[in-house]
Write a protein that holds these residues in place. Structure first.
Motif, PDB file in Angstrom:
ATOM      1  N   UNK A 264       0.704  -0.975  -0.022  1.00  0.00           N
ATOM      2  CA  UNK A 264      -0.199  -0.059   0.347  1.00  0.00           C
ATOM      3  C   UNK A 264       0.397   1.558  -0.065  1.00  0.00           C
ATOM      4  N   UNK A 265       2.402   1.219  -0.527  1.00  0.00           N
ATOM      5  CA  UNK A 265       3.069   1.969  -0.518  1.00  0.00           C
ATOM      6  C   UNK A 265       2.797   3.013  -1.271  1.00  0.00           C
ATOM      7  N   UNK A 266       2.330   4.878  -1.186  1.00  0.00           N
ATOM      8  CA  UNK A 266       1.909   5.503  -1.529  1.00  0.00           C
ATOM      9  C   UNK A 266       2.451   5.899  -2.802  1.00  0.00           C
ATOM     10  N   UNK A 267       3.486   5.689  -2.474  1.00  0.00           N
ATOM     11  CA  UNK A 267       5.151   6.590  -3.414  1.00  0.00           C
ATOM     12  C   UNK A 267       5.671   5.371  -4.564  1.00  0.00           C
ATOM     13  N   UNK A 268       4.994   4.346  -3.561  1.00  0.00           N
ATOM     14  CA  UNK A 268       5.931   3.015  -4.297  1.00  0.00           C
ATOM     15  C   UNK A 268       7.399   2.727  -4.888  1.00  0.00           C
ATOM     16  N   UNK A 269       8.052   3.941  -3.596  1.00  0.00           N
ATOM     17  CA  UNK A 269       9.358   3.506  -3.076  1.00  0.00           C
ATOM     18  C   UNK A 269       9.727   3.351  -2.116  1.00  0.00           C
ATOM     19  N   UNK A 270      10.412   1.930  -1.219  1.00  0.00           N
ATOM     20  CA  UNK A 270      10.299   1.806   0.538  1.00  0.00           C
ATOM     21  C   UNK A 270      11.386   2.990  -0.074  1.00  0.00           C
ATOM     22  N   UNK A 271      11.247   3.223   1.557  1.00  0.00           N
ATOM     23  CA  UNK A 271      11.065   3.283   2.547  1.00  0.00           C
ATOM     24  C   UNK A 271      10.971   4.995   2.929  1.00  0.00           C
ATOM     25  N   UNK A 272       9.694   5.404   1.974  1.00  0.00           N
ATOM     26  CA  UNK A 272       9.509   6.608   1.027  1.00  0.00           C
ATOM     27  C   UNK A 272       7.861   6.728   1.975  1.00  0.00           C
ATOM     28  N   UNK A 273       7.222   7.743   2.380  1.00  0.00           N
ATOM     29  CA  UNK A 273       6.239   8.208   2.832  1.00  0.00           C
ATOM     30  C   UNK A 273       5.777   9.543   3.017  1.00  0.00           C
ATOM     31  N   UNK A 274       4.639   9.558   2.728  1.00  0.00           N
ATOM     32  CA  UNK A 274       3.757  11.141   2.448  1.00  0.00           C
ATOM     33  C   UNK A 274       4.094  11.735   4.031  1.00  0.00           C
ATOM     34  N   UNK A 275       4.386  13.310   4.029  1.00  0.00           N
ATOM     35  CA  UNK A 275       4.563  13.347   5.227  1.00  0.00           C
ATOM     36  C   UNK A 275       4.305  15.513   5.161  1.00  0.00           C
ATOM     37  N   UNK A 276       2.928  15.494   4.764  1.00  0.00           N
ATOM     38  CA  UNK A 276       2.222  17.076   5.008  1.00  0.00           C
ATOM     39  C   UNK A 276       3.065  18.115   3.617  1.00  0.00           C
ATOM     40  N   UNK A 277       2.927  17.535   2.521  1.00  0.00           N
ATOM     41  CA  UNK A 277       3.125  17.885   0.549  1.00  0.00           C
ATOM     42  C   UNK A 277       4.170  17.537   0.798  1.00  0.00           C
ATOM     43  N   UNK A 278       5.071  17.185   1.977  1.00  0.00           N
ATOM     44  CA  UNK A 278       6.899  16.559   1.629  1.00  0.00           C
ATOM     45  C   UNK A 278       6.576  15.063   1.709  1.00  0.00           C
ATOM     46  N   UNK A 279       7.829  14.847   1.552  1.00  0.00           N
ATOM     47  CA  UNK A 279       8.143  13.092   1.537  1.00  0.00           C
ATOM     48  C   UNK A 279       9.558  12.758   2.446  1.00  0.00           C
ATOM     49  N   UNK A 280       9.338  12.112   3.417  1.00  0.00           N
ATOM     50  CA  UNK A 280       9.672  11.725   4.442  1.00  0.00           C
ATOM     51  C   UNK A 280      10.341   9.904   3.976  1.00  0.00           C
ATOM     52  N   UNK A 281      11.285  10.479   4.417  1.00  0.00           N
ATOM     53  CA  UNK A 281      12.506   8.717   4.441  1.00  0.00           C
ATOM     54  C   UNK A 281      12.384   8.757   5.666  1.00  0.00           C
ATOM     55  N   UNK A 282      12.681   6.880   5.937  1.00  0.00           N
ATOM     56  CA  UNK A 282      12.907   6.437   7.001  1.00  0.00           C
ATOM     57  C   UNK A 282      13.937   5.158   6.689  1.00  0.00           C
ATOM     58  N   UNK A 283      14.043   4.571   7.764  1.00  0.00           N
ATOM     59  CA  UNK A 283      14.837   2.639   7.577  1.00  0.00           C
ATOM     60  C   UNK A 283      15.181   2.503   8.636  1.00  0.00           C
ATOM     61  N   UNK A 284      14.070   0.674   9.311  1.00  0.00           N
ATOM     62  CA  UNK A 284      14.583   0.157  10.137  1.00  0.00           C
ATOM     63  C   UNK A 284      15.991  -0.726   9.915  1.00  0.00           C
ATOM     64  N   UNK A 285      16.785  -1.036  11.048  1.00  0.00           N
ATOM     65  CA  UNK A 285      17.823  -1.505  11.424  1.00  0.00           C
ATOM     66  C   UNK A 285      17.826  -1.698  13.069  1.00  0.00           C
ATOM     67  N   UNK A 286      17.765  -3.377  13.055  1.00  0.00           N
ATOM     68  CA  UNK A 286      18.257  -4.170  14.558  1.00  0.00           C
ATOM     69  C   UNK A 286      17.165  -3.422  14.428  1.00  0.00           C
ATOM     70  N   UNK A 287      15.545  -3.834  14.776  1.00  0.00           N
ATOM     71  CA  UNK A 287      14.256  -3.203  15.541  1.00  0.00           C
ATOM     72  C   UNK A 287      14.357  -1.947  15.107  1.00  0.00           C
ATOM     73  N   UNK A 288      14.144  -1.346  14.981  1.00  0.00           N
ATOM     74  CA  UNK A 288      14.848   0.728  15.398  1.00  0.00           C
ATOM     75  C   UNK A 288      14.486   1.409  14.591  1.00  0.00           C
ATOM     76  N   UNK A 289      13.328   2.095  14.042  1.00  0.00           N
ATOM     77  CA  UNK A 289      12.873   2.848  12.764  1.00  0.00           C
ATOM     78  C   UNK A 289      13.809   4.023  13.363  1.00  0.00           C
ATOM     79  N   UNK A 290      14.803   4.610  12.218  1.00  0.00           N
ATOM     80  CA  UNK A 290      15.754   5.660  11.835  1.00  0.00           C
ATOM     81  C   UNK A 290      15.139   6.690  10.973  1.00  0.00           C
ATOM     82  N   UNK A 291      14.466   8.269  11.223  1.00  0.00           N
ATOM     83  CA  UNK A 291      14.295   9.209  10.781  1.00  0.00           C
ATOM     84  C   UNK A 291      15.520   9.440   9.777  1.00  0.00           C
ATOM     85  N   UNK A 292      15.282  10.007   7.915  1.00  0.00           N
ATOM     86  CA  UNK A 292      16.105  10.025   7.460  1.00  0.00           C
ATOM     87  C   UNK A 292      16.160  11.763   7.236  1.00  0.00           C
ATOM     88  N   UNK A 293      14.855  12.231   7.380  1.00  0.00           N
ATOM     89  CA  UNK A 293      14.572  13.450   6.871  1.00  0.00           C
ATOM     90  C   UNK A 293      13.276  13.728   6.079  1.00  0.00           C
TER      91      UNK A 293
END
Length: 163
Positions: A107-136
């Motif tokens: 159900x990814x809106x962007x169709x790109x892994x690690x990317x989701x919409x955020x207030x008319x912009x796009x957020x990048x996040x990654x999970x490493x060792x069970x923790x989610x890290x915000x990339x910007x």
């Protein structure tokens, strides 16, 4: 129930390591007829083969068939396709490595892994060792995905799937 031995597996099934296909060598009623492709594809997309009342994942059987031992960890399909069981497509992996090689969520809106919409912009996040890290947050999904891809490659190496 007795544990499946390599000798018994090779007695009842033939495995083609180039195609990943198992075929019955002997009749195993009700569906296992000599020469027929063994097993069925489950809802998960993995091929499952029934032997003596037990269900086995075909990729684990392939590993056992070729290597003579069960995998010590989980197995990852390098191309991400759960029914592609040729031996060169299989590799031992931790659960985290297997997840790193997964496709974008359905159900990814962007169709790109690690990317989701955020207030008319796009957020990048990654999970490493069970923790989610915000990339910007970025102006385009492509910019967010580029940052995710760099982080995924850095953290996950050969298991990083960025598409």
């Amino acid at each position: 129930m007795a544990e499946l031995t390599l000798a018994r597996l090779q007695e009842i099934l033939e495995y083609d390591p180039e195609t990943g296909v198992f075929r019955w060598k002997i009749n195993m009623p009700p569906r296992g007829l000599v020469g027929a492709i063994a097993g069925t594809v489950a809802a998960s997309g993995h091929r499952v083969i029934g032997i003596n009342g037990e269900r086995y994942l075909a990729h684990r059987l392939a590993w056992f068939y070729v290597n003579g031992k069960w995998p010590q960890r989980g197995l990852d399909h390098e191309d991400g396709q759960p029914d592609h069981n040729w031996i060169d497509n299989l590799r031992e992996a931790t659960q985290a490595q297997n997840c790193a090689n997964s496709a974008p969520h359905f159900d990814s809106i962007a169709g790109l892994k690690g990317v989701s919409p955020k207030r008319k912009k796009w957020e990048a996040r990654i999970m490493v060792r069970g923790r989610v890290f915000y990339l910007g947050v970025f102006d385009t999904p492509e910019e967010a995905h580029a940052v995710y891809s760099a982080a995924a490659t850095s953290h996950n190496g050969e298991f990083a799937r960025c598409r």
